[in-house]
Enzyme design. Sequence first.
Site, mmCIF file in Angstrom:
data_model
loop_
_atom_site.group_PDB
_atom_site.id
_atom_site.type_symbol
_atom_site.label_atom_id
_atom_site.label_comp_id
_atom_site.label_asym_id
_atom_site.label_seq_id
_atom_site.Cartn_x
_atom_site.Cartn_y
_atom_site.Cartn_z
ATOM 1 N N ARG B 106 0.944 -1.647 0.331
ATOM 2 C CA ARG B 106 -0.107 -0.198 0.095
ATOM 3 C C ARG B 106 1.132 1.148 0.395
ATOM 4 O O ARG B 106 1.874 1.441 1.215
ATOM 5 C CB ARG B 106 -0.815 -0.135 1.132
ATOM 6 C CG ARG B 106 -1.667 1.750 1.654
ATOM 7 C CD ARG B 106 -2.795 1.055 2.221
ATOM 8 N NE ARG B 106 -3.747 0.813 1.939
ATOM 9 C CZ ARG B 106 -4.869 0.176 2.771
ATOM 10 N NH1 ARG B 106 -4.844 1.177 3.132
ATOM 11 N NH2 ARG B 106 -6.419 -0.310 1.903
ATOM 12 N N HIS B 133 -7.485 0.766 -5.958
ATOM 13 C CA HIS B 133 -7.570 0.118 -5.357
ATOM 14 C C HIS B 133 -8.269 -1.375 -5.432
ATOM 15 O O HIS B 133 -9.796 -2.012 -5.789
ATOM 16 C CB HIS B 133 -8.583 0.775 -4.263
ATOM 17 C CG HIS B 133 -8.328 -0.189 -2.814
ATOM 18 N ND1 HIS B 133 -7.683 -1.208 -2.580
ATOM 19 C CD2 HIS B 133 -9.338 0.796 -2.159
ATOM 20 C CE1 HIS B 133 -7.770 -0.955 -1.062
ATOM 21 N NE2 HIS B 133 -8.789 0.019 -0.993
ATOM 22 N N GLN B 136 -10.040 -3.885 -3.488
ATOM 23 C CA GLN B 136 -11.335 -3.662 -2.988
ATOM 24 C C GLN B 136 -12.595 -3.455 -4.284
ATOM 25 O O GLN B 136 -13.765 -4.643 -3.762
ATOM 26 C CB GLN B 136 -11.698 -2.251 -2.629
ATOM 27 C CG GLN B 136 -13.230 -1.296 -2.024
ATOM 28 C CD GLN B 136 -12.841 -2.746 -0.394
ATOM 29 O OE1 GLN B 136 -11.976 -2.295 0.059
ATOM 30 N NE2 GLN B 136 -14.047 -3.226 -0.733
ATOM 31 N N ASP B 222 -17.482 7.111 -2.105
ATOM 32 C CA ASP B 222 -16.101 6.917 -1.095
ATOM 33 C C ASP B 222 -16.164 8.361 -0.425
ATOM 34 O O ASP B 222 -17.326 9.472 -0.958
ATOM 35 C CB ASP B 222 -15.327 6.580 -1.576
ATOM 36 C CG ASP B 222 -14.131 6.403 -0.887
ATOM 37 O OD1 ASP B 222 -13.721 6.200 -0.054
ATOM 38 O OD2 ASP B 222 -13.070 6.149 -1.761
ATOM 39 N N CYS B 262 -16.345 1.604 0.449
ATOM 40 C CA CYS B 262 -15.611 0.408 1.020
ATOM 41 C C CYS B 262 -15.002 1.078 2.581
ATOM 42 O O CYS B 262 -14.238 -0.477 3.064
ATOM 43 C CB CYS B 262 -14.048 0.971 -0.124
ATOM 44 S SG CYS B 262 -14.082 2.737 -0.306
ATOM 45 N N ARG B 290 -13.184 -8.909 0.976
ATOM 46 C CA ARG B 290 -12.045 -8.140 0.976
ATOM 47 C C ARG B 290 -11.428 -9.792 1.492
ATOM 48 O O ARG B 290 -10.409 -10.694 0.496
ATOM 49 C CB ARG B 290 -11.505 -7.718 2.041
ATOM 50 C CG ARG B 290 -12.247 -6.178 1.104
ATOM 51 C CD ARG B 290 -11.406 -5.526 0.608
ATOM 52 N NE ARG B 290 -10.026 -5.295 0.344
ATOM 53 C CZ ARG B 290 -9.146 -4.494 1.209
ATOM 54 N NH1 ARG B 290 -10.012 -3.197 1.255
ATOM 55 N NH2 ARG B 290 -7.742 -4.307 1.071
#
Lengths: 50, 307
Positions: B106, B133, B136, B222, B262, B290
């Site tokens: 990440r 991402h 996700q 988001d 998310c 996930r």
Amino acid sequence: MKLSTQMQTISAETNIRAANVKPRSGGRSQNRLHVQKALMEYLLLGKIKS
Amino acid sequence: MAASIKHFLQFKDLSREELEYLFERTRIIKQKFKAYQQYWPLTDRTLVMIFEKASTRTRLSFEAGIQQLGGSAIYLNTRDSQLGRGEPVEDAGQVISRMSDIVMIRTFEQSIIERFAAHSRVPVINGLTNEYHPCQILADIYTYIEHRGSIQGKTVAWIGDSNNMCNTWLQAAEILDFNVHVSTPPGYEVEPERAGLYGHEHYEEFKDPMEAARGADLVTTDVWTSMGWEAENEERLKDFADWQVDAEMMAVAAKDALFMHCLPAHRGEEVSAEVIDGAQSVVWDEAENRLHVQKALMEYLLLGKIK
């Protein structure tokens, strides 16, 4: 379908650890891993009879 | 250097056929987990997780996931690694990949993870970058399939910032053949090149978020301020004020539309509490998935297809 760790169908990617065993740029740092594993084994278990 | 390493750096790294395989493996692996059926195909494999940004779900899901598959995880954070600052990213890729079997990163710019992967001898997974991402979105699409079946031909409404989640939804739409209606405030529009898109056939931009949501099968959003953009927080609160997903917006979507986020969510900002805690919300399934999709992903990247 029963899968076990011994009976996996494994693709070429899994041989990655054995690939390129002759040290190139990362070989020296990689061997830190291996000698330290041998050292810990020896310090904890003594000599292993092979 | 091995030639056939497969990485997952952005969504389009996997073909439609590979994604369909992954979703099927996810179903099987999830079933095993729910039945307490031990499944250890990755015994003796080590996952290295490198975090240059904060994480809750990503660390938890990857660490629990590799353990449940019989392997182990090593967590490195910015203090321990500092990709590109402590040592060149290329060197870190060489060294870390020689002591482990798979790496999850990440970080900030996508170029960092691309450079790491180019010098890695093991698979590298994108655990979030400024641009993408992909893990996700794997979970989100799997969640949609669980609840509603195939996503092909469906319409996803993206309301809010054209961030890494939005970019990844747009990539996924091209591969899995669905449509995305995007509505962002002025100045926050999609940048197709940054999103890594092939064309413009699978998304449409709307000035009015209500129009983007109209008839959608899935409404998603988001936070207004993604990680790395905190300095703009005050300005963004004003700019995004009309881009909240609320009950009125869900009412114009399809009757059986789902809501996804998310997480972490800011109730009262990008989504109302009524929506995220309401009947159409599947955010907890989305978070749980996930774990399952990433287990399927690690299995695939390390072992290939299981017959």
